[in-house]
Design a protein around this motif. Structure first.
Motif, PDB file in Angstrom:
ATOM      1  N   ARG A  38       0.840  -1.191   0.000  1.00  0.00           N
ATOM      2  CA  ARG A  38       0.000   0.000   0.000  1.00  0.00           C
ATOM      3  C   ARG A  38       0.880   1.247   0.000  1.00  0.00           C
ATOM      4  N   GLN A  39       0.298   2.324  -0.489  1.00  0.00           N
ATOM      5  CA  GLN A  39       1.014   3.597  -0.510  1.00  0.00           C
ATOM      6  C   GLN A  39       0.050   4.709  -0.110  1.00  0.00           C
ATOM      7  N   ALA A  40       0.377   5.367   0.983  1.00  0.00           N
ATOM      8  CA  ALA A  40      -0.413   6.501   1.459  1.00  0.00           C
ATOM      9  C   ALA A  40       0.147   7.791   0.856  1.00  0.00           C
ATOM     10  N   GLU A  44       6.173   6.379   1.246  1.00  0.00           N
ATOM     11  CA  GLU A  44       6.669   5.348   0.361  1.00  0.00           C
ATOM     12  C   GLU A  44       5.739   4.130   0.395  1.00  0.00           C
ATOM     13  N   ARG A  45       5.811   3.367  -0.665  1.00  0.00           N
ATOM     14  CA  ARG A  45       5.046   2.124  -0.719  1.00  0.00           C
ATOM     15  C   ARG A  45       5.561   1.187   0.360  1.00  0.00           C
ATOM     16  N   GLU A  46       4.640   0.493   1.031  1.00  0.00           N
ATOM     17  CA  GLU A  46       5.030  -0.415   2.096  1.00  0.00           C
ATOM     18  C   GLU A  46       4.350  -1.775   1.930  1.00  0.00           C
ATOM     19  N   PHE A  47       5.034  -2.776   2.423  1.00  0.00           N
ATOM     20  CA  PHE A  47       4.517  -4.139   2.414  1.00  0.00           C
ATOM     21  C   PHE A  47       3.356  -4.270   3.398  1.00  0.00           C
ATOM     22  N   VAL A  48       2.338  -5.036   2.991  1.00  0.00           N
ATOM     23  CA  VAL A  48       1.200  -5.305   3.860  1.00  0.00           C
ATOM     24  C   VAL A  48       1.120  -6.791   4.209  1.00  0.00           C
ATOM     25  N   ALA A  49       1.102  -7.653   3.188  1.00  0.00           N
ATOM     26  CA  ALA A  49       0.919  -9.087   3.433  1.00  0.00           C
ATOM     27  C   ALA A  49       1.418  -9.872   2.239  1.00  0.00           C
ATOM     28  N   ALA A  50       1.756 -11.135   2.487  1.00  0.00           N
ATOM     29  CA  ALA A  50       2.194 -12.022   1.412  1.00  0.00           C
ATOM     30  C   ALA A  50       1.683 -13.424   1.678  1.00  0.00           C
ATOM     31  N   CYS A  96      -1.791  -5.201  -5.492  1.00  0.00           N
ATOM     32  CA  CYS A  96      -1.344  -6.585  -5.415  1.00  0.00           C
ATOM     33  C   CYS A  96      -0.178  -6.763  -6.385  1.00  0.00           C
ATOM     34  N   ALA A  97       0.629  -7.757  -6.102  1.00  0.00           N
ATOM     35  CA  ALA A  97       1.822  -7.983  -6.912  1.00  0.00           C
ATOM     36  C   ALA A  97       2.165  -9.469  -6.930  1.00  0.00           C
ATOM     37  N   ARG A  98       2.813  -9.888  -7.998  1.00  0.00           N
ATOM     38  CA  ARG A  98       3.233 -11.279  -8.160  1.00  0.00           C
ATOM     39  C   ARG A  98       4.725 -11.410  -7.960  1.00  0.00           C
ATOM     40  N   ARG A  99       5.130 -12.442  -7.217  1.00  0.00           N
ATOM     41  CA  ARG A  99       6.546 -12.710  -7.004  1.00  0.00           C
ATOM     42  C   ARG A  99       7.272 -12.907  -8.328  1.00  0.00           C
ATOM     43  N   LEU A 103       7.481 -20.573  -7.454  1.00  0.00           N
ATOM     44  CA  LEU A 103       7.684 -21.541  -6.373  1.00  0.00           C
ATOM     45  C   LEU A 103       8.647 -21.022  -5.308  1.00  0.00           C
ATOM     46  N   GLY A 104       8.814 -19.720  -5.234  1.00  0.00           N
ATOM     47  CA  GLY A 104       9.700 -19.143  -4.234  1.00  0.00           C
ATOM     48  C   GLY A 104       9.009 -18.934  -2.912  1.00  0.00           C
ATOM     49  N   GLY A 105       9.771 -18.527  -1.927  1.00  0.00           N
ATOM     50  CA  GLY A 105       9.197 -18.233  -0.624  1.00  0.00           C
ATOM     51  C   GLY A 105       8.612 -16.845  -0.571  1.00  0.00           C
ATOM     52  N   MET A 106       8.218 -16.401   0.607  1.00  0.00           N
ATOM     53  CA  MET A 106       7.616 -15.088   0.775  1.00  0.00           C
ATOM     54  C   MET A 106       8.698 -14.033   0.966  1.00  0.00           C
ATOM     55  N   THR A 107       8.350 -12.823   0.615  1.00  0.00           N
ATOM     56  CA  THR A 107       9.243 -11.712   0.846  1.00  0.00           C
ATOM     57  C   THR A 107       8.430 -10.439   0.983  1.00  0.00           C
ATOM     58  N   ASN A 108       8.967  -9.490   1.748  1.00  0.00           N
ATOM     59  CA  ASN A 108       8.329  -8.191   1.881  1.00  0.00           C
ATOM     60  C   ASN A 108       9.066  -7.122   1.083  1.00  0.00           C
ATOM     61  N   ILE A 109       9.982  -7.549   0.223  1.00  0.00           N
ATOM     62  CA  ILE A 109      10.791  -6.612  -0.571  1.00  0.00           C
ATOM     63  C   ILE A 109      10.117  -6.391  -1.918  1.00  0.00           C
ATOM     64  N   ASP A 110       9.760  -5.146  -2.222  1.00  0.00           N
ATOM     65  CA  ASP A 110       8.946  -4.912  -3.414  1.00  0.00           C
ATOM     66  C   ASP A 110       9.691  -5.203  -4.715  1.00  0.00           C
ATOM     67  N   ARG A 111      11.006  -5.110  -4.741  1.00  0.00           N
ATOM     68  CA  ARG A 111      11.715  -5.394  -5.998  1.00  0.00           C
ATOM     69  C   ARG A 111      11.721  -6.884  -6.324  1.00  0.00           C
TER      70      ARG A 111
END
Length: 126
Positions: A38-40, A44-50, A96-99, A103-111
């Motif tokens: 999300r981005q207010a 800056e854009r921030e991670f919410v959930a994965a 929303c965004a796609r990894r 088959l990778g794990g979770m991440t909170n890094i937007d890049r």
């Protein structure tokens, strides 16, 4: 090529609930982890959930833990974000965004996400 389309945003009073949906067009949706950011305004854009590609594991930023729930329905190529007990500070455009990696794990890094939706506005106000 993957297209992501968010829906479900809107205006809600503090303490209310919304459910965001993100519909994916690609045939390999079930092979990729998904995330919500999300981005207010002015921030800056921030991670919410994965959520992992299989849906078995989830991760949340501390400020939404216990209030938001991410889930997915691979048969419908859709990922959801159920948001309860909403607060004014949750006001933002939600993406929303796609990894990037299948088959990778979770991440909170937007890049680490390569496809993004157009965003849906969530406003929490009385």
């Amino acid at each position: 090529q993957e297209q992501l389309v968010e829906s479900g945003g809107g205006l809600v009073q503090p303490g209310g609930s919304l459910r965001l949906s993100c519909a994916a067009s690609g045939r390999a949706f079930s092979a990729y982890g998904m995330g919500w950011f999300r981005q207010a305004p002015g921030k800056e854009r921030e991670f919410v959930a994965a959520i992992t590609w299989g849906g078995g594991t989830t991760s949340y930023t501390p400020s939404v833990n216990g209030r938001f729930t991410i889930s997915r329905d691979n048969a419908k190529n859709t990922v959801y974000l159920q948001m309860n007990s909403l607060k004014p500070e949750d006001t933002a455009v939600y993406y929303c965004a796609r990894r990037r990696t299948a088959l990778g794990g979770m991440t909170n890094i937007d890049r680490e996400y390569d496809y993004w939706g157009q965003g849906t506005q969530v406003t929490v106000s009385s």
